[in-house]
Design an enzyme around this catalytic site. Structure first.
Site, PDB file in Angstrom:
ATOM      1  N   ASP A 136       0.828  -1.222   0.000  1.00 51.63           N
ATOM      2  CA  ASP A 136       0.000   0.000   0.000  1.00 51.63           C
ATOM      3  C   ASP A 136       0.859   1.267   0.000  1.00 51.63           C
ATOM      4  OD1 ASP A 136       0.977  -0.125   2.620  1.00 51.63           O
ATOM      5  OD2 ASP A 136      -0.987  -0.007   3.581  1.00 51.63           O
ATOM      6  N   TYR A 148      12.155   2.815  -0.740  1.00 55.44           N
ATOM      7  CA  TYR A 148      11.496   1.499  -0.811  1.00 55.44           C
ATOM      8  C   TYR A 148      10.209   1.595  -1.620  1.00 55.44           C
ATOM      9  CZ  TYR A 148       8.242  -2.178   0.563  1.00 55.44           C
ATOM     10  OH  TYR A 148       7.305  -3.183   0.532  1.00 55.44           O
TER      11      TYR A 148
HETATM   12  P1  NAD Z   1      11.239  -9.977   3.637  1.00 54.14           P
HETATM   13  O1  NAD Z   1      12.251  -8.894   3.580  1.00 54.14           O
HETATM   14  O2  NAD Z   1      10.930 -10.637   4.930  1.00 54.14           O
HETATM   15  O3  NAD Z   1      11.650 -11.159   2.619  1.00 54.14           O
HETATM   16  C1  NAD Z   1      12.137 -10.906   1.346  1.00 54.14           C
HETATM   17  C2  NAD Z   1      12.716 -12.216   0.800  1.00 54.14           C
HETATM   18  O4  NAD Z   1      13.192 -11.957  -0.534  1.00 54.14           O
HETATM   19  C3  NAD Z   1      13.906 -12.735   1.606  1.00 54.14           C
HETATM   20  O5  NAD Z   1      13.782 -14.119   1.802  1.00 54.14           O
HETATM   21  C4  NAD Z   1      15.108 -12.427   0.714  1.00 54.14           C
HETATM   22  O6  NAD Z   1      16.169 -13.339   0.888  1.00 54.14           O
HETATM   23  C5  NAD Z   1      14.499 -12.529  -0.661  1.00 54.14           C
HETATM   24  N1  NAD Z   1      15.224 -11.732  -1.672  1.00 54.14           N
HETATM   25  C6  NAD Z   1      15.633 -10.452  -1.561  1.00 54.14           C
HETATM   26  N2  NAD Z   1      16.283 -10.076  -2.683  1.00 54.14           N
HETATM   27  C7  NAD Z   1      16.239 -11.140  -3.528  1.00 54.14           C
HETATM   28  C8  NAD Z   1      16.713 -11.368  -4.850  1.00 54.14           C
HETATM   29  N3  NAD Z   1      17.372 -10.420  -5.524  1.00 54.14           N
HETATM   30  N4  NAD Z   1      16.494 -12.575  -5.409  1.00 54.14           N
HETATM   31  C9  NAD Z   1      15.844 -13.564  -4.740  1.00 54.14           C
HETATM   32  N5  NAD Z   1      15.385 -13.402  -3.467  1.00 54.14           N
HETATM   33  C10 NAD Z   1      15.576 -12.197  -2.883  1.00 54.14           C
HETATM   34  O7  NAD Z   1       9.933  -9.365   2.977  1.00 54.14           O
HETATM   35  P2  NAD Z   1       8.406  -9.619   3.335  1.00 54.14           P
HETATM   36  O8  NAD Z   1       8.015  -8.740   4.441  1.00 54.14           O
HETATM   37  O9  NAD Z   1       8.175 -11.071   3.427  1.00 54.14           O
HETATM   38  O10 NAD Z   1       7.725  -9.053   2.000  1.00 54.14           O
HETATM   39  C11 NAD Z   1       7.506  -9.907   0.880  1.00 54.14           C
HETATM   40  C12 NAD Z   1       6.869  -9.084  -0.228  1.00 54.14           C
HETATM   41  O11 NAD Z   1       5.637  -8.528   0.232  1.00 54.14           O
HETATM   42  C13 NAD Z   1       7.726  -7.896  -0.671  1.00 54.14           C
HETATM   43  O12 NAD Z   1       7.606  -7.781  -2.066  1.00 54.14           O
HETATM   44  C14 NAD Z   1       7.097  -6.705   0.033  1.00 54.14           C
HETATM   45  O13 NAD Z   1       7.279  -5.528  -0.714  1.00 54.14           O
HETATM   46  C15 NAD Z   1       5.640  -7.118   0.065  1.00 54.14           C
HETATM   47  N6  NAD Z   1       4.839  -6.575   1.165  1.00 54.14           N
HETATM   48  C16 NAD Z   1       5.272  -6.691   2.454  1.00 54.14           C
HETATM   49  C17 NAD Z   1       4.452  -6.230   3.492  1.00 54.14           C
HETATM   50  C18 NAD Z   1       4.866  -6.356   4.944  1.00 54.14           C
HETATM   51  O14 NAD Z   1       4.173  -5.835   5.816  1.00 54.14           O
HETATM   52  N7  NAD Z   1       5.954  -7.061   5.274  1.00 54.14           N
HETATM   53  C19 NAD Z   1       3.222  -5.640   3.205  1.00 54.14           C
HETATM   54  C20 NAD Z   1       2.834  -5.533   1.868  1.00 54.14           C
HETATM   55  C21 NAD Z   1       3.636  -6.018   0.859  1.00 54.14           C
HETATM   56  O1  DAU Z   2       2.465  -0.924   4.484  1.00 50.77           O
HETATM   57  C1  DAU Z   2       3.121  -2.071   4.018  1.00 50.77           C
HETATM   58  C2  DAU Z   2       4.580  -2.003   4.387  1.00 50.77           C
HETATM   59  O2  DAU Z   2       4.661  -2.245   5.792  1.00 50.77           O
HETATM   60  C3  DAU Z   2       5.443  -2.997   3.620  1.00 50.77           C
HETATM   61  O3  DAU Z   2       5.408  -2.675   2.263  1.00 50.77           O
HETATM   62  C4  DAU Z   2       6.892  -2.970   4.129  1.00 50.77           C
HETATM   63  O4  DAU Z   2       7.656  -3.954   3.486  1.00 50.77           O
HETATM   64  C5  DAU Z   2       6.873  -3.232   5.627  1.00 50.77           C
HETATM   65  O5  DAU Z   2       8.173  -3.148   6.142  1.00 50.77           O
HETATM   66  C6  DAU Z   2       5.961  -2.231   6.341  1.00 50.77           C
HETATM   67  O6  DAU Z   2       6.504  -0.890   6.272  1.00 50.77           O
HETATM   68  P1  DAU Z   2       6.444   0.105   7.528  1.00 50.77           P
HETATM   69  O7  DAU Z   2       7.495   1.114   7.367  1.00 50.77           O
HETATM   70  O8  DAU Z   2       5.052   0.574   7.778  1.00 50.77           O
HETATM   71  O9  DAU Z   2       6.783  -0.965   8.695  1.00 50.77           O
HETATM   72  P2  DAU Z   2       7.759  -0.892   9.968  1.00 50.77           P
HETATM   73  O10 DAU Z   2       7.475  -2.106  10.779  1.00 50.77           O
HETATM   74  O11 DAU Z   2       9.148  -0.587   9.597  1.00 50.77           O
HETATM   75  O12 DAU Z   2       7.166   0.360  10.744  1.00 50.77           O
HETATM   76  C7  DAU Z   2       5.811   0.415  11.147  1.00 50.77           C
HETATM   77  C8  DAU Z   2       5.583   1.752  11.804  1.00 50.77           C
HETATM   78  O13 DAU Z   2       6.304   1.774  13.036  1.00 50.77           O
HETATM   79  C9  DAU Z   2       6.107   2.918  10.998  1.00 50.77           C
HETATM   80  O14 DAU Z   2       5.240   4.033  11.168  1.00 50.77           O
HETATM   81  C10 DAU Z   2       7.470   3.214  11.621  1.00 50.77           C
HETATM   82  C11 DAU Z   2       7.267   2.844  13.079  1.00 50.77           C
HETATM   83  N1  DAU Z   2       8.482   2.336  13.765  1.00 50.77           N
HETATM   84  C12 DAU Z   2       9.189   1.338  13.191  1.00 50.77           C
HETATM   85  C13 DAU Z   2      10.344   0.834  13.797  1.00 50.77           C
HETATM   86  C14 DAU Z   2      11.150  -0.250  13.138  1.00 50.77           C
HETATM   87  C15 DAU Z   2       8.839   2.847  14.996  1.00 50.77           C
HETATM   88  O15 DAU Z   2       8.142   3.738  15.550  1.00 50.77           O
HETATM   89  N2  DAU Z   2       9.967   2.366  15.610  1.00 50.77           N
HETATM   90  C16 DAU Z   2      10.750   1.384  15.046  1.00 50.77           C
HETATM   91  O16 DAU Z   2      11.783   1.009  15.645  1.00 50.77           O
END
Ligand code: NAD
Ligand code: DAU
Length: 356
Positions: free
Chosen positions: A134, A159
């Site tokens: 998002d 990012y």
């Molecule tokens: P993550 O960082 O936990 O995992 C990413 C994985 O991709 C890892 O296993 C890493 O080794 C692998 N990777 C990185 N670069 C690579 C490459 N060049 N080739 C092959 N593998 C590679 O990420 P996540 O939180 O599991 O997110 C997964 C997907 O979902 C991402 O595309 C992210 O943008 C999306 N997403 C995440 C969230 C969230 O809240 N975590 C929310 C919405 C969308």
């Molecule tokens: O919205 C989806 C996204 O959510 C994904 O696309 C990203 O991959 C995922 O990392 C996440 O991004 P955020 O930046 O929202 O997540 P994060 O957990 O890093 O932070 C969540 C919120 O908490 C954000 O407002 C920053 C705040 N934060 C984060 C950390 C790590 C803190 O206040 N303190 C912290 O130490």
């Protein structure tokens, strides 16, 4: 029939692989580079399971991807692999451009070549499902309606800009070449196997280690939280019934300010693992300088996926966060193993303190 999953050793990808193989015998080829965020421990339950074929490699390695496609002939590619942490993208955007933009481009090109040569029926049934975020929509004011699929792209961090670029590439490969793509834009996930650099697992791990709980700025930034297994079920549904060329926003209808999240975690830990001194974990909350360019609010309008595909989250925030805290309490070994040398260096760089 099989699926090629990229990034299946990361947080969401590994949850997806585990969920998929718990419900289906269709094999998964899991291509993951195993960056600091990739962790084969997440998939330990699949050791010896012939339905899971793990390949360590880069999505940008076109020859490797072409070989895997030719060898396994998957009916779909599910693209999770990415650099995913906003704070890391601020310190060093290069890897984000390389994997999220260039890597997605090369993956699309390899998949396009494979798909174009498929027999007609397989070609029609094939899907490339791109998992996105998002954050591509930018930030919302307190009274703005939540992000719909029609919102303008206004990414604000390296990012989110790199993910927005990848979404545009995926869209273009559909419009120009006819590749049957699906894109999902999801809100913040939480749950098991979440790397402890992200808000929820970091707070749990730090609290238990007696470390400060670093809240950026005033802690009133709002995120929409979705339990990771609900994200996995949404992806399965989009794969099954989504319309090629469409995007689907996925969210939990759970908007919460960060400070409330941290206080909820503290309350759960006070109940489940009280501090030895009888005081509350809340005393460990500290306010630290804000993230540069910090998006103030995200919220998802998930009505399209509900209306068209009948998907709704199963978990409320209250049930999901309790399960999550309990999972971390039950898996201290997993936490200990991910807190490697590289993890410690990150904590020192980001927060200026030694890791737990
Ligand atoms: P993550 O960082 O936990 O995992 C990413 C994985 O991709 C890892 O296993 C890493 O080794 C692998 N990777 C990185 N670069 C690579 C490459 N060049 N080739 C092959 N593998 C590679 O990420 P996540 O939180 O599991 O997110 C997964 C997907 O979902 C991402 O595309 C992210 O943008 C999306 N997403 C995440 C969230 C969230 O809240 N975590 C929310 C919405 C969308
Ligand atoms: O919205 C989806 C996204 O959510 C994904 O696309 C990203 O991959 C995922 O990392 C996440 O991004 P955020 O930046 O929202 O997540 P994060 O957990 O890093 O932070 C969540 C919120 O908490 C954000 O407002 C920053 C705040 N934060 C984060 C950390 C790590 C803190 O206040 N303190 C912290 O130490």
């Amino acid at each position: 029939m099989s699926l090629l999953v990229t990034g299946g050793a990361g947080f969401i990808g590994s949850n997806f692989v585990l969920d998929w193989l718990a419900q289906s015998d269709e094999p998964i080829i899991n291509l993951d580079k195993l960056t600091y965020a990739g962790n084969l421990d997440n998939l330990a339950n699949l050791r010896g399971d012939s339905r899971h074929h793990f390949v360590r490699g880069d999505i940008g390695d076109r020859a490797l991807v072409e070989r895997l496609l030719a060898e396994h002939r998957p009916r779909a590619v599910l693209h999770f692999a990415a650099e995913s942490h906003v704070d890391r993208s601020i310190h060093g955007p290069e890897d984000f451009i390389q994997t999220n933009v260039v890597g997605t481009f090369r993956l699309l090109e390899a998949v396009r070549g494979y798909w174009a040569a498929l027999p007609e029926a397989e070609k029609t049934a094939f899907r490339f499902l791109h998992i996105s975020t998002d954050e591509v929509y930018g930030t919302l004011g307190p009274n703005d309606p939540p992000f719909a699929e029609t919102n303008r792209y206004e990414p604000n961090s390296p990012y989110s800009a790199s993910k927005a670029a990848s979404d545009h590439l995926v869209r273009a490969w559909h419009h120009t070449y006819g590749l049957p793509v699906l894109t999902t834009n999801c809100s913040n996930n939480y749950g098991p196997y979440h790397f402890p650099e992200k808000l929820i697992p970091l707070m749990i791990v730090n609290a238990l280690a007696g470390q400060p709980l670093p809240v950026y700025g005033d802690g009133q930034q709002v995120r929409d939280w979705l339990y990771v297994r609900d994200h996995c079920s949404a992806i399965r549904r989009v794969l099954q019934a989504g319309q090629p060329g469409h995007t689907y926003n996925i969210g939990g209808w759970n908007e919460k300010p960060n400070l409330e999240i941290v206080r909820t975690i503290c309350a759960l830990l006070d109940e489940l693992r009280p501090r030895a001194d009888g005081r509350s974990y809340r005393e460990q909350i500290t306010h630290v300088p804000d993230r540069p360019g910090h998006d103030r609010r995200y919220a998802i309008d998930a009505r399209k996926i509900e209306r068209e595909l009948g998907w709704k989250p199963a978990e409320t925030f209250e049930t999901g966060i309790r399960k999550t805290v309990q999972w971390y309490l039950d898996h201290p070994d997993w936490v200990q193993r991910v807190q490697s040398g590289a993890y410690r260096a990150w904590v020192q760089k980001q927060y200026g303190v030694a890791a737990a």
